[in-house]
Design an enzyme around this catalytic site. Structure first.
Site, PDB file in Angstrom:
ATOM      1  N   HIS A 273       0.827  -1.212   0.000  1.00 55.44           N
ATOM      2  CA  HIS A 273       0.000   0.000   0.000  1.00 55.44           C
ATOM      3  C   HIS A 273       0.866   1.268   0.000  1.00 55.44           C
ATOM      4  O   HIS A 273       0.546   2.242   0.691  1.00 55.44           O
ATOM      5  CB  HIS A 273      -0.937   0.007   1.214  1.00 55.44           C
ATOM      6  CG  HIS A 273      -2.001  -1.047   1.169  1.00 55.44           C
ATOM      7  ND1 HIS A 273      -3.193  -0.874   0.505  1.00 55.44           N
ATOM      8  CD2 HIS A 273      -2.045  -2.297   1.699  1.00 55.44           C
ATOM      9  CE1 HIS A 273      -3.936  -1.972   0.641  1.00 55.44           C
ATOM     10  NE2 HIS A 273      -3.249  -2.856   1.360  1.00 55.44           N
ATOM     11  N   ASP A 336      -0.903  -5.313   5.977  1.00 50.80           N
ATOM     12  CA  ASP A 336      -1.879  -6.165   5.305  1.00 50.80           C
ATOM     13  C   ASP A 336      -1.655  -6.165   3.794  1.00 50.80           C
ATOM     14  O   ASP A 336      -1.020  -5.277   3.241  1.00 50.80           O
ATOM     15  CB  ASP A 336      -3.296  -5.688   5.603  1.00 50.80           C
ATOM     16  CG  ASP A 336      -3.562  -4.291   5.045  1.00 50.80           C
ATOM     17  OD1 ASP A 336      -2.655  -3.440   5.148  1.00 50.80           O
ATOM     18  OD2 ASP A 336      -4.661  -4.053   4.513  1.00 50.80           O
ATOM     19  N   GLU A 337      -2.169  -7.171   3.141  1.00 54.11           N
ATOM     20  CA  GLU A 337      -2.229  -7.256   1.672  1.00 54.11           C
ATOM     21  C   GLU A 337      -0.892  -6.938   1.010  1.00 54.11           C
ATOM     22  O   GLU A 337      -0.823  -6.304  -0.038  1.00 54.11           O
ATOM     23  CB  GLU A 337      -3.327  -6.337   1.141  1.00 54.11           C
ATOM     24  CG  GLU A 337      -4.706  -6.761   1.609  1.00 54.11           C
ATOM     25  CD  GLU A 337      -5.810  -5.802   1.221  1.00 54.11           C
ATOM     26  OE1 GLU A 337      -6.937  -6.265   0.977  1.00 54.11           O
ATOM     27  OE2 GLU A 337      -5.569  -4.578   1.174  1.00 54.11           O
ATOM     28  N   ALA A 338       0.209  -7.411   1.625  1.00 53.79           N
ATOM     29  CA  ALA A 338       1.537  -7.201   1.055  1.00 53.79           C
ATOM     30  C   ALA A 338       1.835  -8.329   0.061  1.00 53.79           C
ATOM     31  O   ALA A 338       2.836  -9.056   0.187  1.00 53.79           O
ATOM     32  CB  ALA A 338       2.580  -7.147   2.167  1.00 53.79           C
ATOM     33  N   HIS A 339       0.976  -8.455  -0.946  1.00 52.75           N
ATOM     34  CA  HIS A 339       1.062  -9.582  -1.866  1.00 52.75           C
ATOM     35  C   HIS A 339       2.310  -9.532  -2.740  1.00 52.75           C
ATOM     36  O   HIS A 339       2.734 -10.565  -3.281  1.00 52.75           O
ATOM     37  CB  HIS A 339      -0.184  -9.628  -2.757  1.00 52.75           C
ATOM     38  CG  HIS A 339      -1.473  -9.655  -2.000  1.00 52.75           C
ATOM     39  ND1 HIS A 339      -1.644 -10.419  -0.860  1.00 52.75           N
ATOM     40  CD2 HIS A 339      -2.659  -9.017  -2.212  1.00 52.75           C
ATOM     41  CE1 HIS A 339      -2.880 -10.241  -0.404  1.00 52.75           C
ATOM     42  NE2 HIS A 339      -3.513  -9.396  -1.198  1.00 52.75           N
TER      43      HIS A 339
END
Length: 529
Positions: A273, A336-339
């Site tokens: 993000h 979060d969401e550190a894909h």
């Protein structure tokens, strides 16, 4: 951190009021066309969040011309400040002068500190009404402020009137009762956030989580990295102009919230993000090339360059300035969401980021994905999963809880305020399903996550993500009335919870929300007044 539980006292006290008491939240999430309109509530039964104990008795007190707020003998200056703010809150609807004076002799509204009242804890209060006035007693000024918000609900929405005789003794179930606003996807000015603080504080919410940065925008000025705001702040979802807050504006907001006993928790989301930061500074990218600014709503595509030492200089300088601006105990570092961050890199980055937070004297808060790394001692995890979240992910949170880490519960299919109410809701998303008012209320934070006992739950938080929220009207439509349900789940004892009584209490708030010009959703299964 543990807060007093008063379940037995609630059963007895509410039973004495003739209130229907349920030992667990009502199940079922959809409107019931056959639901009967609940019986009219007595004044003490209308209080929201429901208090631990309330008893109506004796003569009431007339609130009108000549009413004075008294702050006790030799009261600390902070108590007088509570009195001044209460006077300001009551003047608006009543039009009365409401002077605040020293001393406690005489009728009126009396604010008393009793440090021996240990049963009231840090935020509890006792409100006693007789023919001579209202006496608010607490161990702390914060408790007096909470009691003042209850008093507001016992007075008419507009004008003057009588406060019914009786006693409320009240303490919160959880220490953390929060709401989050995302100013990164769409930018909002500080004045709008202040308005939200006032709206939240009257329902005893005590934490405001600010999501300040994301792929679409960076919203706070940082002296050591000025292009973050200058360039990274100049975009938002949909291609609007964006914007940012100055440090002075942020300080002003933090102070405004503190006066209302709301602690601000700022978030700099990382290592994912981060596109707004990487568009501002090429050196934050592994290839040394600045990214284009982003105005869409996809997630998971950006990542800080974990192998670069410059990355950690950036993290240290940004968090250092933020820590200096923020008197509260927490810094939220996302996670979060550190894909796009490989698993090993994620672990390495979060280890170093947590150490930086500690070096600046703060406690880490992160989204629950931190459980898959190595949470630092004292780190708090914020759970945002939902009913379909995998068992392994939930088990990782439970393992962290067993190791002593407290958990904030923000289940997306219950607490996310940007989820649509139903298929007709215009703003919002629905990836976690629809969240009607009943569903948002009908869960028990103390029993929600398997193997995470109530003793490991720090509290609850209602996030409002703004991918689709660009106006005050849409913000308030999505937040209200659902955030009131989260406020009650965080404050009230389990024995006081139940949909039938809650929807009646919620309906009683309608005139107050109307008087405050709040654009709330009129849920069809709530018998609005």
């Amino acid at each position: 951190m543990r807060v007093l539980r008063r379940a037995l006292g609630t059963l007895l006290a509410l039973g004495a009021l003739g209130t229907s008491v349920s030992c667990a939240p009502a199940r079922g999430d959809d409107a019931r066309p056959g639901d009967r309109r609940p019986a009219a509530l007595a004044p003490y039964e209308r209080i929201l969040p429901a208090p631990a104990s309330a008893r109506a008795e004796g003569a009431g007190w007339d609130f009108g011309a000549g009413t004075v707020i008294r702050t006790g003998r030799r009261a600390p200056e902070e108590v007088r400040q509570v009195g001044e703010l209460l006077a300001e809150q009551l003047r608006g609807p009543s039009g009365l002068p409401l002077p605040v004076v020293d001393g406690e002799d005489g009728d009126g509204i009396r604010l008393l500190i009793d440090q021996g009242a240990r049963e009231l804890g840090e935020e509890g209060y006792r409100l006693r009404t007789t023919a001579s006035g209202v006496t608010l007693t607490a161990r702390t000024p914060a408790g007096l402020f909470r009691g003042g918000q209850t008093l507001r609900q016992l007075l008419p929405v507009r004008g003057t009137g009588q406060v019914p005789g009786g006693t409320v003794t009240d303490v919160p179930r959880f220490a953390y009762r929060g709401a989050m606003i995302d100013v990164a996807r769409h930018f909002f000015p500080v004045e709008q956030v202040k308005r939200y603080v006032d709206q939240l504080a009257q329902y005893k919410i005590n934490k405001l989580h600010l999501h300040l940065t994301d792929d679409q925008g960076w919203r706070l000025w940082i002296d050591s990295w000025p292009r973050l705001a200058e360039h990274g702040g100049g975009s938002e979802v949909g291609g609007g102009p964006g914007g940012h807050w100055t440090k002075e504006e942020y300080r002003e907001l933090v102070a405004y919230a503190a006066q209302r006993y709301v602690e601000v928790i700022p978030e700099i989301d990382m290592p994912g993000h981060v596109n707004a930061a990487q568009a501002s500074y090429a050196e934050l990218n592994c290839d040394g090339k600045a990214r284009e600014r982003y105005t869409g709503i996809k997630v998971g595509f950006s990542s800080l360059c974990v192998g670069k030492e410059r990355t950690y200089e950036f993290v240290d300088e940004v968090l250092g300035e933020l820590a200096e601006l923020t008197p509260g105990r927490y810094l939220h570092i996302g996670g979060d969401e550190a894909h796009s961050t490989p698993e090993a890199d994620y672990r390495a980055f979060m280890d170093r980021a947590q150490a930086i937070v500690a070096r600046h004297g703060k406690t880490v808060v992160a989204w629950h994905q931190l459980a898959n790394a190595s949470p630092a001692p004292g780190a708090v995890l914020q759970y945002w999963g939902h009913d379909k979240t995998g068992a392994a992910e939930k088990a990782a949170v439970a393992t962290a809880a067993k190791a002593g880490h407290l958990v904030i519960l923000s289940p997306a299919d219950r607490a996310y305020l940007d989820m649509k109410y139903d298929a007709t809701t215009k703003p919002g998303l629905a990836w976690a399903g629809y969240v009607p008012v009943r569903r948002g209320y009908s869960w028990d934070p103390g029993r929600h996550l398997p193997d995470v006992p109530e003793s490991a739950v720090l509290g609850v938080e209602a996030p409002l993500w703004t991918e689709t929220i660009a106006t005050r009207a849409d913000w308030e439509l999505m937040a209200f009335p659902r955030v009131l349900g989260l406020a009650e789940l965080g404050w009230s004892p389990p024995a006081a919870l139940g949909w039938d009584t809650y929807r009646a209490r919620l309906a009683a708030q309608g005139p107050r929300l109307d008087a405050q010009d709040i654009a709330y959703f009129r849920a069809p299964d709530v018998p609005w007044e």
